[in-house]
Design an enzyme around this catalytic site. Sequence first.
Site, PDB file in Angstrom:
ATOM      1  N   HIS A 194       0.846  -1.191   0.000  1.00 20.07           N
ATOM      2  CA  HIS A 194       0.000   0.000   0.000  1.00 20.07           C
ATOM      3  C   HIS A 194       0.890   1.252   0.000  1.00 20.07           C
ATOM      4  O   HIS A 194       2.041   1.195   0.452  1.00 20.07           O
ATOM      5  CB  HIS A 194      -0.856   0.052   1.269  1.00 20.07           C
ATOM      6  CG  HIS A 194      -1.969  -0.951   1.309  1.00 20.07           C
ATOM      7  ND1 HIS A 194      -2.104  -1.874   2.321  1.00 20.07           N
ATOM      8  CD2 HIS A 194      -3.012  -1.159   0.472  1.00 20.07           C
ATOM      9  CE1 HIS A 194      -3.196  -2.614   2.099  1.00 20.07           C
ATOM     10  NE2 HIS A 194      -3.748  -2.204   0.980  1.00 20.07           N
ATOM     11  N   CYS A 221      -2.440   0.543   9.774  1.00 20.01           N
ATOM     12  CA  CYS A 221      -3.597  -0.264   9.332  1.00 20.01           C
ATOM     13  C   CYS A 221      -4.513  -0.671  10.463  1.00 20.01           C
ATOM     14  O   CYS A 221      -5.660  -1.036  10.242  1.00 20.01           O
ATOM     15  CB  CYS A 221      -3.141  -1.551   8.652  1.00 20.01           C
ATOM     16  SG  CYS A 221      -1.647  -1.448   7.754  1.00 20.01           S
TER      17      CYS A 221
HETATM   18  C1  CIR Z   1      -3.555  -7.657   3.669  1.00 21.72           C
HETATM   19  O1  CIR Z   1      -2.728  -8.172   2.913  1.00 21.72           O
HETATM   20  O2  CIR Z   1      -4.566  -7.100   3.266  1.00 21.72           O
HETATM   21  C2  CIR Z   1      -3.319  -7.741   5.161  1.00 21.72           C
HETATM   22  N1  CIR Z   1      -2.695  -8.986   5.473  1.00 21.72           N
HETATM   23  C3  CIR Z   1      -2.468  -6.593   5.612  1.00 21.72           C
HETATM   24  C4  CIR Z   1      -3.140  -5.269   5.393  1.00 21.72           C
HETATM   25  C5  CIR Z   1      -2.278  -4.148   5.783  1.00 21.72           C
HETATM   26  N2  CIR Z   1      -2.948  -2.921   5.618  1.00 21.72           N
HETATM   27  C6  CIR Z   1      -2.319  -1.789   5.331  1.00 21.72           C
HETATM   28  O3  CIR Z   1      -1.134  -1.790   5.063  1.00 21.72           O
HETATM   29  N3  CIR Z   1      -3.079  -0.681   5.268  1.00 21.72           N
END
Ligand code: CIR
Length: 253
Positions: A161, A248
């Site tokens: 992201h 997150c």
């Molecule tokens: C994913 O791959 O969607 C989750 N395991 C981690 C999300 C992390 N979110 C972020 O960086 N905003």
Amino acid sequence: MFKRAIVRTPSPSLIDGITTASLGLPNYTLALQQHAAYVAALKSCGLEVTTLAPDDRFPDATFVEDVALLTPRCAIVTRPGAPTRLAESTLIGPVLSHFYADIEYIKAPGTVEAGDIMMVGLHFYIGLSARTNQAGADQVIAILKRYNMSGSVVPLSEVLHLKTGLSYLEDNQLVVGGEFKTCALFAGFNKIEIDDDEAYAANCVWINNKVLLPAGFPKAERALSAAGFDLITVDMSEFQKIDGGLSCLSLRF
Ligand code: CIR
């Protein structure tokens, strides 16, 4: 200044979260302890924290930041690009209705995960990633315009992201890692560079004149302290195992 945050307690299915890391499976008990410490850190910054119940159907649902963009003028419920996360967005709208009169929704074929969106005042940088597509970014920009805000896109090549490698700490101060160190779009910011061997620390958050930073990254700590930030470190090891960054775990508004 932020007044509130929303978090979701991790569920035992956390161990099935999407990952590209090779750090092993998260330890659920430790993840719960780390999450509780994270919430305590948010509270110590003066935030009133709403904690949502764990939902075992969605291994990644503790990463609430991805399912909504909260702006000073409206909330936007996103449409995650990861298929296993798509239905997570249906959970957040009813929660946001307690706090926002104006709630907008991203629609197919748009996909957006708000970990790809960085707020700088009333302008929003939107990363085009494997999770956020052009159609989704266009919808976000159109919504922002209706509320007299603006958005622009940032093509990504390396990171999951946008905010995996970039954090805005107010007053034109930008923490940059990896591909963003030389990105022309951010040339006008005062940059604090994060070394590649501490890349995970490029994801940190400014909250009411304090900065939350993942624990265990001494060079990043020194750089941010030298830049005058009041730091709170939190252990994120179990979330890092499934690609989760510090930002997150919360929606801040
Ligand atoms: C994913 O791959 O969607 C989750 N395991 C981690 C999300 C992390 N979110 C972020 O960086 N905003």
